[in-house]
Design a protein around this motif. Structure first.
Motif, PDB file in Angstrom:
ATOM      1  N   GLN A 161      39.574  42.424  39.392  1.00 28.87           N
ATOM      2  CA  GLN A 161      38.489  41.535  39.012  1.00 28.87           C
ATOM      3  C   GLN A 161      38.845  40.683  37.794  1.00 28.87           C
ATOM      4  N   LYS A 162      39.482  41.278  36.818  1.00 30.67           N
ATOM      5  CA  LYS A 162      39.874  40.517  35.636  1.00 30.67           C
ATOM      6  C   LYS A 162      40.859  39.424  36.015  1.00 30.67           C
ATOM      7  N   ARG A 163      41.820  39.753  36.863  1.00 31.43           N
ATOM      8  CA  ARG A 163      42.820  38.772  37.283  1.00 31.43           C
ATOM      9  C   ARG A 163      42.177  37.675  38.121  1.00 31.43           C
ATOM     10  N   LEU A 164      41.252  38.053  38.996  1.00 34.32           N
ATOM     11  CA  LEU A 164      40.610  37.077  39.876  1.00 34.32           C
ATOM     12  C   LEU A 164      39.664  36.170  39.110  1.00 34.32           C
ATOM     13  N   LEU A 219      44.247  46.389  46.786  1.00 32.46           N
ATOM     14  CA  LEU A 219      43.976  45.847  45.454  1.00 32.46           C
ATOM     15  C   LEU A 219      45.257  45.548  44.694  1.00 32.46           C
ATOM     16  N   ARG A 220      46.218  46.442  44.782  1.00 34.83           N
ATOM     17  CA  ARG A 220      47.486  46.202  44.098  1.00 34.83           C
ATOM     18  C   ARG A 220      48.201  45.001  44.684  1.00 34.83           C
ATOM     19  N   SER A 221      48.162  44.871  46.006  1.00 37.49           N
ATOM     20  CA  SER A 221      48.804  43.735  46.666  1.00 37.49           C
ATOM     21  C   SER A 221      48.120  42.424  46.307  1.00 37.49           C
ATOM     22  N   GLU A 222      46.773  42.410  46.362  1.00 35.62           N
ATOM     23  CA  GLU A 222      46.034  41.191  46.055  1.00 35.62           C
ATOM     24  C   GLU A 222      46.196  40.792  44.593  1.00 35.62           C
ATOM     25  N   THR A 223      46.202  41.768  43.696  1.00 29.03           N
ATOM     26  CA  THR A 223      46.376  41.477  42.268  1.00 29.03           C
ATOM     27  C   THR A 223      47.738  40.864  42.005  1.00 29.03           C
ATOM     28  N   ALA A 224      48.757  41.378  42.689  1.00 30.41           N
ATOM     29  CA  ALA A 224      50.105  40.828  42.530  1.00 30.41           C
ATOM     30  C   ALA A 224      50.176  39.391  43.025  1.00 30.41           C
ATOM     31  N   VAL A 225      49.477  39.105  44.132  1.00 31.37           N
ATOM     32  CA  VAL A 225      49.467  37.740  44.669  1.00 31.37           C
ATOM     33  C   VAL A 225      48.754  36.798  43.705  1.00 31.37           C
ATOM     34  N   HIS A 228      50.529  35.361  40.697  1.00 29.08           N
ATOM     35  CA  HIS A 228      51.507  34.299  40.885  1.00 29.08           C
ATOM     36  C   HIS A 228      50.902  33.016  41.425  1.00 29.08           C
ATOM     37  N   LEU A 229      49.569  32.954  41.485  1.00 32.09           N
ATOM     38  CA  LEU A 229      48.907  31.747  41.959  1.00 32.09           C
ATOM     39  C   LEU A 229      48.020  31.188  40.861  1.00 32.09           C
ATOM     40  N   PRO A 230      47.907  29.855  40.765  1.00 29.06           N
ATOM     41  CA  PRO A 230      47.057  29.266  39.723  1.00 29.06           C
ATOM     42  C   PRO A 230      45.574  29.464  39.989  1.00 29.06           C
ATOM     43  N   SER A 231      45.181  29.521  41.257  1.00 30.18           N
ATOM     44  CA  SER A 231      43.765  29.700  41.591  1.00 30.18           C
ATOM     45  C   SER A 231      43.642  30.176  43.020  1.00 30.18           C
ATOM     46  N   LEU A 232      42.476  30.763  43.310  1.00 32.38           N
ATOM     47  CA  LEU A 232      42.163  31.214  44.665  1.00 32.38           C
ATOM     48  C   LEU A 232      40.756  30.765  45.021  1.00 32.38           C
TER      49      LEU A 232
END
Length: 245
Positions: A161-164, A219-225, A228-232
Motif C-alpha cells: 500500500q505504501k508503494r502503491l 503482494l511481493r510480486s506486485e510491490t516489486a513491479v 520499477h514503474l513511475p505510476s500505475l
C-alpha cells in the motif's frame, strides 16, 4: 452437504465475506429480486448470492447495436449470459446480506449488502423473473500455519500500500488492520489491485493458509513491479483508509 436456494446476482466483481457491496439497481430483473427480498421481514436476513461473471454482460443490451443494428435486445433473467447461464459464471461465490434496500421514486433501488459466507454454485434456475441458484455452503478451514502467514501478509500488505500510494500516504498502523487470519485473507484479497481471475482464485482457495500464501506471493510480486514503474492505474483505491467492511 448443506444446500440453500437464493436469488442470484452475477457481477463483474468478486465479493468476499465481511466486505461491503453497494449496488445501484435499475434493471427490471434485479428490481424484481429486490421487491421479492423486501417481502422478508426486517428481523430476518435478506440474502442473495453474488457470483463473478466469467463470460457475459453484467448489464443486458437494451437496444440494437453492433455488429447487427437490427438485432433485438435480449430479455429475461438470463439476458447476456447465454442459453445455459451457469456456464457464464464462476462456480464459487459469496452470500450477501442486504442490510439496506431503498427504493427510489423511479423504481430503481439503492442497496448496501455485506458478504457473509462462501458458496459453491450447483445449478441456476432461469424460469422466474430473476435468476435463482442452488448453492452449497463452503466451510472456511484455517489450514496449517495460518497465523504466521497472516503476520507476513500484513507486513507485505503495508509495504504494498505504501508503494502503491506513494511516499506522501501515511503508513498503516497495526491497530487499523485485523489479526484474525481469515479476516486478513479476505481484506487483503478485496483491497489489492488485482484482476477478477486472481481475486476469484483467492476466494475459492481451499483454506485460509493457502489463500494467505498466495497473497504473500502476489503482494511481493506486485510491490516489486510497482517499485520499477513511475505510476500505475487505479491508484486512487489506496487514497482512503482500509475499511474492515
Amino acid at each position: 452437504m448443506t444446500t440453500v436456494r437464493l436469488p442470484l446476482f452475477p457481477l463483474n466483481t468478486v465479493l468476499f465475506p465481511g466486505l461491503v457491496l453497494p449496488l445501484n439497481i435499475f434493471e427490471e430483473r434485479y428490481r424484481a429480486m429486490m421487491r421479492d427480498l423486501l417481502k422478508t421481514g426486517e428481523e430476518e436476513p435478506r440474502c442473495f448470492a453474488v457470483v463473478a461473471i466469467r463470460d457475459g454482460r453484467e448489464v443486458a443490451p437494451t437496444a440494437p447495436g453492433l455488429p447487427d443494428q437490427t438485432a433485438l435486445p435480449e430479455r429475461g433473467p438470463a439476458a447476456g449470459f447465454g442459453a445455459d447461464p451457469i456456464q457464464a459464471f464462476h462456480r464459487v461465490g459469496c452470500i450477501a446480506d442486504a442490510a439496506t434496500i431503498r427504493e427510489r421514486e423511479d423504481g430503481s433501488f439503492e442497496v448496501l449488502a455485506t458478504g457473509t459466507s462462501r458458496v459453491r454454485l450447483l445449478s441456476v434456475d432461469a424460469s422466474g423473473p430473476f435468476l435463482v441458484a442452488e448453492l452449497e455452503e463452503l466451510p472456511e478451514d484455517a489450514g496449517d500455519s495460518a497465523g504466521a502467514l497472516a503476520e507476513g501478509v500484513l507486513r507485505a500488505f503495508r509495504s504494498y500500500q505504501k508503494r502503491l500510494a506513494g511516499a506522501r500516504e501515511r503508513s498503516l498502523t497495526g491497530a487499523e488492520l485485523p489479526d484474525d487470519p481469515s479476516v486478513v485473507s479476505y481484506l487483503v484479497a478485496a483491497a489489492a489491485v488485482l484482476d477478477i481471475p486472481s481475486k476469484q482464485r483467492l476466494l475459492q482457495a481451499p483454506d485460509t493458509a493457502t489463500r494467505l500464501a498466495e497473497e504473500l506471493t502476489l503482494l511481493r510480486s506486485e510491490t516489486a513491479v510497482i517499485r520499477h514503474l513511475p505510476s500505475l492505474p487505479m491508484i486512487d483505491l489506496t487514497r482512503t483508509p482500509t475499511n474492515l467492511n
